[in-house]
Write a protein that holds these residues in place. Structure first.
Motif, PDB file in Angstrom:
ATOM      1  N   MET A 139       0.842  -1.172   0.000  1.00 24.17           N
ATOM      2  CA  MET A 139       0.000   0.000   0.000  1.00 24.17           C
ATOM      3  C   MET A 139       0.892   1.241   0.000  1.00 24.17           C
ATOM      4  O   MET A 139       1.882   1.306   0.713  1.00 24.17           O
ATOM      5  N   LEU A 140       0.513   2.240  -0.772  1.00 24.74           N
ATOM      6  CA  LEU A 140       1.301   3.462  -0.879  1.00 24.74           C
ATOM      7  C   LEU A 140       0.790   4.557   0.043  1.00 24.74           C
ATOM      8  O   LEU A 140       0.747   5.710  -0.343  1.00 24.74           O
ATOM      9  N   ALA A 141       0.430   4.218   1.247  1.00 20.48           N
ATOM     10  CA  ALA A 141      -0.095   5.221   2.162  1.00 20.48           C
ATOM     11  C   ALA A 141       0.998   5.835   3.027  1.00 20.48           C
ATOM     12  O   ALA A 141       0.716   6.469   4.018  1.00 20.48           O
ATOM     13  N   THR A 142       2.253   5.649   2.666  1.00 19.47           N
ATOM     14  CA  THR A 142       3.339   6.228   3.438  1.00 19.47           C
ATOM     15  C   THR A 142       3.470   7.710   3.109  1.00 19.47           C
ATOM     16  O   THR A 142       2.958   8.195   2.103  1.00 19.47           O
ATOM     17  N   LEU A 143       4.176   8.412   3.954  1.00 19.73           N
ATOM     18  CA  LEU A 143       4.354   9.848   3.780  1.00 19.73           C
ATOM     19  C   LEU A 143       5.753  10.150   3.273  1.00 19.73           C
ATOM     20  O   LEU A 143       6.714   9.461   3.605  1.00 19.73           O
ATOM     21  N   SER A 144       5.868  11.200   2.491  1.00 15.55           N
ATOM     22  CA  SER A 144       7.176  11.648   2.046  1.00 15.55           C
ATOM     23  C   SER A 144       7.815  12.471   3.164  1.00 15.55           C
ATOM     24  O   SER A 144       7.241  12.653   4.228  1.00 15.55           O
ATOM     25  N   ASN A 145       9.002  12.989   2.896  1.00  8.73           N
ATOM     26  CA  ASN A 145       9.695  13.807   3.896  1.00  8.73           C
ATOM     27  C   ASN A 145       8.935  15.090   4.229  1.00  8.73           C
ATOM     28  O   ASN A 145       9.090  15.635   5.307  1.00  8.73           O
ATOM     29  N   HIS A 146       8.124  15.551   3.298  1.00 13.34           N
ATOM     30  CA  HIS A 146       7.389  16.799   3.490  1.00 13.34           C
ATOM     31  C   HIS A 146       5.951  16.566   3.946  1.00 13.34           C
ATOM     32  O   HIS A 146       5.151  17.493   3.963  1.00 13.34           O
ATOM     33  N   GLY A 147       5.609  15.324   4.284  1.00 11.57           N
ATOM     34  CA  GLY A 147       4.288  15.020   4.811  1.00 11.57           C
ATOM     35  C   GLY A 147       3.208  14.798   3.769  1.00 11.57           C
ATOM     36  O   GLY A 147       2.031  14.843   4.090  1.00 11.57           O
ATOM     37  N   VAL A 148       3.575  14.561   2.527  1.00 11.89           N
ATOM     38  CA  VAL A 148       2.612  14.327   1.454  1.00 11.89           C
ATOM     39  C   VAL A 148       2.437  12.821   1.288  1.00 11.89           C
ATOM     40  O   VAL A 148       3.420  12.081   1.220  1.00 11.89           O
ATOM     41  N   ARG A 149       1.182  12.367   1.232  1.00  7.37           N
ATOM     42  CA  ARG A 149       0.940  10.938   1.008  1.00  7.37           C
ATOM     43  C   ARG A 149       1.354  10.568  -0.403  1.00  7.37           C
ATOM     44  O   ARG A 149       1.018  11.251  -1.370  1.00  7.37           O
ATOM     45  N   LEU A 150       2.082   9.479  -0.524  1.00  3.41           N
ATOM     46  CA  LEU A 150       2.625   9.087  -1.824  1.00  3.41           C
ATOM     47  C   LEU A 150       1.554   8.616  -2.791  1.00  3.41           C
ATOM     48  O   LEU A 150       1.701   8.797  -4.005  1.00  3.41           O
ATOM     49  N   ASP A 151       0.463   8.038  -2.302  1.00  5.67           N
ATOM     50  CA  ASP A 151      -0.594   7.626  -3.221  1.00  5.67           C
ATOM     51  C   ASP A 151      -1.270   8.839  -3.844  1.00  5.67           C
ATOM     52  O   ASP A 151      -1.583   8.833  -5.035  1.00  5.67           O
ATOM     53  N   MET A 195       1.218  10.251  -6.488  1.00  4.46           N
ATOM     54  CA  MET A 195       1.225   9.469  -7.732  1.00  4.46           C
ATOM     55  C   MET A 195      -0.049   9.708  -8.546  1.00  4.46           C
ATOM     56  O   MET A 195       0.006   9.840  -9.767  1.00  4.46           O
ATOM     57  N   LEU A 196      -1.188   9.757  -7.885  1.00  3.48           N
ATOM     58  CA  LEU A 196      -2.445   9.999  -8.590  1.00  3.48           C
ATOM     59  C   LEU A 196      -2.460  11.379  -9.218  1.00  3.48           C
ATOM     60  O   LEU A 196      -2.880  11.550 -10.366  1.00  3.48           O
ATOM     61  N   PHE A 197      -1.986  12.380  -8.484  1.00  2.00           N
ATOM     62  CA  PHE A 197      -1.930  13.740  -9.014  1.00  2.00           C
ATOM     63  C   PHE A 197      -1.061  13.794 -10.263  1.00  2.00           C
ATOM     64  O   PHE A 197      -1.465  14.344 -11.288  1.00  2.00           O
ATOM     65  N   HIS A 198       0.135  13.205 -10.209  1.00  2.00           N
ATOM     66  CA  HIS A 198       1.037  13.266 -11.356  1.00  2.00           C
ATOM     67  C   HIS A 198       0.549  12.403 -12.519  1.00  2.00           C
ATOM     68  O   HIS A 198       0.762  12.763 -13.679  1.00  2.00           O
ATOM     69  N   PHE A 199      -0.119  11.297 -12.232  1.00  2.00           N
ATOM     70  CA  PHE A 199      -0.700  10.500 -13.312  1.00  2.00           C
ATOM     71  C   PHE A 199      -1.771  11.306 -14.053  1.00  2.00           C
ATOM     72  O   PHE A 199      -1.788  11.335 -15.291  1.00  2.00           O
ATOM     73  N   SER A 212       6.643  12.312 -10.821  1.00  2.00           N
ATOM     74  CA  SER A 212       6.493  12.051  -9.389  1.00  2.00           C
ATOM     75  C   SER A 212       7.814  12.204  -8.646  1.00  2.00           C
ATOM     76  O   SER A 212       7.850  12.728  -7.530  1.00  2.00           O
ATOM     77  N   LEU A 213       8.891  11.753  -9.261  1.00  2.00           N
ATOM     78  CA  LEU A 213      10.207  11.918  -8.633  1.00  2.00           C
ATOM     79  C   LEU A 213      10.591  13.389  -8.516  1.00  2.00           C
ATOM     80  O   LEU A 213      11.148  13.820  -7.501  1.00  2.00           O
ATOM     81  N   ILE A 214      10.277  14.164  -9.528  1.00  2.00           N
ATOM     82  CA  ILE A 214      10.531  15.605  -9.461  1.00  2.00           C
ATOM     83  C   ILE A 214       9.659  16.232  -8.373  1.00  2.00           C
ATOM     84  O   ILE A 214      10.118  17.087  -7.612  1.00  2.00           O
ATOM     85  N   GLY A 215       8.409  15.803  -8.282  1.00  2.00           N
ATOM     86  CA  GLY A 215       7.527  16.307  -7.231  1.00  2.00           C
ATOM     87  C   GLY A 215       8.015  15.970  -5.844  1.00  2.00           C
ATOM     88  O   GLY A 215       7.916  16.767  -4.914  1.00  2.00           O
ATOM     89  N   LEU A 216       8.567  14.767  -5.670  1.00  2.00           N
ATOM     90  CA  LEU A 216       9.161  14.394  -4.387  1.00  2.00           C
ATOM     91  C   LEU A 216      10.391  15.229  -4.080  1.00  2.00           C
ATOM     92  O   LEU A 216      10.616  15.636  -2.940  1.00  2.00           O
ATOM     93  N   LYS A 217      11.195  15.464  -5.106  1.00  2.00           N
ATOM     94  CA  LYS A 217      12.434  16.215  -4.916  1.00  2.00           C
ATOM     95  C   LYS A 217      12.157  17.654  -4.495  1.00  2.00           C
ATOM     96  O   LYS A 217      12.801  18.171  -3.591  1.00  2.00           O
ATOM     97  N   ILE A 218      11.202  18.300  -5.162  1.00  2.00           N
ATOM     98  CA  ILE A 218      10.904  19.692  -4.812  1.00  2.00           C
ATOM     99  C   ILE A 218       9.958  19.784  -3.628  1.00  2.00           C
ATOM    100  O   ILE A 218       9.795  20.857  -3.063  1.00  2.00           O
TER     101      ILE A 218
END
Length: 88
Positions: free
Chosen positions: A1-13, A16-20, A57-63
């Motif tokens: 399940m992709l319900a984990t959080l990134s370093n900035h507190g954004v849910r990864l699911d 991914m849905l936003f960038h898709f 998505s990787l760019i979104g995680l990076k920024i």
């Protein structure tokens, strides 16, 4: 399940849905301008969805972008442009 959080507190699911959805809308906007042989353009555009979504998505995680008003407005405007372009 992709319900984990990134370093900035954004849910990864959600990320991914936003960038898709964003990449899909941009490819649909570009689709009338791609002039390849009959049947090759949809194949090319659909094969680009997954790699471009991963890169986006990787760019979104990076920024570290979140889901405030600007990204949601960009997504909404992109899909309205898809609707307007394919209506006419």
């Amino acid at each position: 399940m992709l319900a984990t959080l990134s370093n900035h507190g954004v849910r990864l699911d959600k990320l991914m849905l936003f960038h898709f959805l964003l990449v899909t809308s941009w490819l649909l906007i570009l689709s009338p301008f791609v002039h390849l042989t009959l049947g090759a353009a949809p194949l090319l555009l659909t094969s680009l969805i997954v790699p471009l979504t991963c890169i986006s998505s990787l760019i979104g995680l990076k920024i570290g972008h979140g889901f405030d008003k600007r990204p949601c407005s960009l997504l909404f405007a992109s899909w309205m442009l898809v609707w307007a372009m394919h209506l006419f």
